[in-house]
Design a protein around this motif. Structure first.
Motif, PDB file in Angstrom:
ATOM      1  N   GLY A  50       5.811   9.797   0.266  1.00 33.06           N
ATOM      2  CA  GLY A  50       5.147   8.546  -0.072  1.00 33.06           C
ATOM      3  C   GLY A  50       5.500   7.488   0.948  1.00 33.06           C
ATOM      4  O   GLY A  50       6.680   7.175   1.142  1.00 33.06           O
ATOM      5  N   LEU A  51       4.496   6.978   1.638  1.00 37.28           N
ATOM      6  CA  LEU A  51       4.710   5.957   2.654  1.00 37.28           C
ATOM      7  C   LEU A  51       4.305   4.605   2.090  1.00 37.28           C
ATOM      8  O   LEU A  51       3.141   4.394   1.739  1.00 37.28           O
ATOM      9  CB  LEU A  51       3.897   6.261   3.914  1.00 37.28           C
ATOM     10  N   LEU A  52       5.266   3.709   1.984  1.00 37.00           N
ATOM     11  CA  LEU A  52       5.007   2.367   1.477  1.00 37.00           C
ATOM     12  C   LEU A  52       4.833   1.427   2.663  1.00 37.00           C
ATOM     13  O   LEU A  52       5.769   1.177   3.423  1.00 37.00           O
ATOM     14  CB  LEU A  52       6.161   1.885   0.596  1.00 37.00           C
ATOM     15  N   PHE A  53       3.617   0.914   2.817  1.00 38.71           N
ATOM     16  CA  PHE A  53       3.292   0.033   3.927  1.00 38.71           C
ATOM     17  C   PHE A  53       3.326  -1.427   3.489  1.00 38.71           C
ATOM     18  O   PHE A  53       2.765  -1.796   2.452  1.00 38.71           O
ATOM     19  CB  PHE A  53       1.891   0.340   4.467  1.00 38.71           C
ATOM     20  N   ASP A  54       3.993  -2.260   4.278  1.00 38.78           N
ATOM     21  CA  ASP A  54       3.935  -3.721   4.179  1.00 38.78           C
ATOM     22  C   ASP A  54       4.112  -4.274   2.760  1.00 38.78           C
ATOM     23  O   ASP A  54       3.217  -4.935   2.217  1.00 38.78           O
ATOM     24  CB  ASP A  54       2.607  -4.214   4.759  1.00 38.78           C
ATOM     25  N   CYS A  88       6.306  -8.486   4.252  1.00 34.27           N
ATOM     26  CA  CYS A  88       7.673  -7.963   4.197  1.00 34.27           C
ATOM     27  C   CYS A  88       8.580  -8.584   3.145  1.00 34.27           C
ATOM     28  O   CYS A  88       9.684  -8.077   2.911  1.00 34.27           O
ATOM     29  CB  CYS A  88       8.344  -8.108   5.563  1.00 34.27           C
ATOM     30  N   LEU A  89       8.153  -9.653   2.461  1.00 29.02           N
ATOM     31  CA  LEU A  89       9.069 -10.323   1.546  1.00 29.02           C
ATOM     32  C   LEU A  89       9.327  -9.547   0.258  1.00 29.02           C
ATOM     33  O   LEU A  89      10.159  -9.951  -0.554  1.00 29.02           O
ATOM     34  CB  LEU A  89       8.560 -11.735   1.223  1.00 29.02           C
ATOM     35  N   LEU A 135       6.735  -1.055   8.073  1.00 30.78           N
ATOM     36  CA  LEU A 135       6.336  -2.453   8.224  1.00 30.78           C
ATOM     37  C   LEU A 135       5.567  -2.620   9.528  1.00 30.78           C
ATOM     38  O   LEU A 135       5.994  -2.121  10.576  1.00 30.78           O
ATOM     39  CB  LEU A 135       7.552  -3.373   8.243  1.00 30.78           C
ATOM     40  N   THR A 136       4.455  -3.340   9.450  1.00 32.79           N
ATOM     41  CA  THR A 136       3.691  -3.606  10.666  1.00 32.79           C
ATOM     42  C   THR A 136       4.280  -4.779  11.443  1.00 32.79           C
ATOM     43  O   THR A 136       4.297  -4.765  12.673  1.00 32.79           O
ATOM     44  CB  THR A 136       2.215  -3.895  10.346  1.00 32.79           C
ATOM     45  N   TYR A 171       0.863  -1.190   0.000  1.00 28.06           N
ATOM     46  CA  TYR A 171       0.000   0.000   0.000  1.00 28.06           C
ATOM     47  C   TYR A 171       0.893   1.231   0.000  1.00 28.06           C
ATOM     48  O   TYR A 171       1.729   1.390   0.896  1.00 28.06           O
ATOM     49  CB  TYR A 171      -0.908   0.019   1.232  1.00 28.06           C
ATOM     50  N   LEU A 172       0.738   2.086  -0.974  1.00 28.28           N
ATOM     51  CA  LEU A 172       1.503   3.324  -1.032  1.00 28.28           C
ATOM     52  C   LEU A 172       0.568   4.497  -0.769  1.00 28.28           C
ATOM     53  O   LEU A 172      -0.383   4.722  -1.522  1.00 28.28           O
ATOM     54  CB  LEU A 172       2.168   3.501  -2.402  1.00 28.28           C
ATOM     55  N   LEU A 173       0.840   5.226   0.297  1.00 31.30           N
ATOM     56  CA  LEU A 173       0.082   6.430   0.600  1.00 31.30           C
ATOM     57  C   LEU A 173       0.855   7.620   0.076  1.00 31.30           C
ATOM     58  O   LEU A 173       1.945   7.934   0.563  1.00 31.30           O
ATOM     59  CB  LEU A 173      -0.132   6.575   2.113  1.00 31.30           C
TER      60      LEU A 173
END
Length: 306
Positions: free
Chosen positions: A33-37, A69-70, A61-62, A25-27
């Protein structure tokens, strides 16, 4: 001009499918830009979405289950390949050894400055012009954190109120800076001539059981991205494995005053996504979005001050 949107790169859970990539998910929040998980395949999903690696300024990363995370090795190497100068990385400190392995999974020419900022507990993890990025510990079999981005509240001058109190010219700027100002022999306060404009709020909640932190993260969010791995018939299974159902996610949105609810992280056992929408809509009367790969979801506009 504000450019705030969520770009969904993957919506699957443990096992990807033909239709759903692993998480990602990119916010896009103005200039950051925050790239989540990023799960497996995130680098390719960015290409499909037409988003350059340079859009990523923070990696969040959560937790360290593989579907979250891979994709880190590919993303990290792509940042250097594309000449991205600097990226901050947030992840549970308890998984630092895993992050080091992912970061250096293979040989590459590293040029990007990757600033590691492990999350050690609840609280603010970053501040800047974007506001505050906070993390709260969730309830999952491994240590996991959810994230919350909050823009500061601001006050906007209201012309009719300025005119009513006789504030004009340089006095407007002085009043804005000082909070109060002497105008025509009377002290005028900022509250008298302005209206509060609440900053936008974004929340990201992945693998967890219901807990206080989920509600705290979601509080007043304009956009809540939250896992809904199971339907209500599998609520016991969800609890056992540390996950949420669509109905539970909707309850969080309702009780937390969320504007738009985005459900994602679906188990591969399901093919009828309408059931997720229906179960959530029974509980939450706001906007419910069933995320799909490569969707672009705008952060709802802020309401105008009076």
């Amino acid at each position: 001009m504000s450019n705030r949107e969520l770009i969904v790169l993957g919506t699957g859970s443990q096992v990807p499918s033909r239709a759903r990539n692993h998480n990602g998910y990119l916010l896009r929040w103005d200039s950051i830009g925050l790239l989540f998980d990023p799960g497996e395949g995130t680098q390719r999903q960015l290409t499909f979405a037409g988003v350059p690696a340079s859009a990523v300024t923070r990696l969040c990363l959560t937790h360290f289950h593989g579907d979250h995370c891979l994709g880190v090795p590919g993303i990290v190497q792509r940042l250097s390949l594309d000449g991205v100068p600097r990226v901050h990385a947030h992840y549970p400190a308890s998984g630092q050894a895993y992050f080091e392995r992912l970061r250096h999974a293979s040989v590459f020419h590293e040029t990007t400055e990757l600033i590691e900022e492990p999350v050690t507990g609840d609280g603010v993890v970053a501040r800047g012009g974007f506001g505050e990025l906070s993390a709260l510990r969730l309830d999952h079999p491994v240590e996991a954190f959810g994230y919350r981005l909050v823009e500061p509240d601001r006050r906007n001058m209201v012309p009719r109120l300025l005119a009513r109190h006789g504030v004009a010219g340089p006095d407007v700027g002085a009043l804005a800076r000082e909070g109060s100002w002497l105008v025509n022999g009377r002290t005028v306060t900022l509250d008298e001539v302005s209206a509060l404009r609440r900053g936008q709020r974004f929340a990201f909640v992945m693998d967890t059981r219901l807990c206080d932190a989920v509600f705290a993260l979601a509080e007043g969010a304009d956009l809540l991205v939250i896992e809904a791995t199971f339907l209500e018939a599998e609520a016991d299974l969800a609890t056992t494995h540390g996950h949420l159902t669509a109905r539970q996610a909707a309850r969080v949105a309702r009780e937390s005053g969320v504007h738009t609810l985005v459900l994602t992280h679906f188990s591969q056992r399901y093919s009828n996504m309408a059931e997720f929408h229906d179960q959530a809509a029974e509980v939450f009367d706001g906007e419910v979005v069933i995320a799909h790969d490569l969707a672009r979801i705008p952060v709802p506009r802020r309401t105008r001050p009076e």
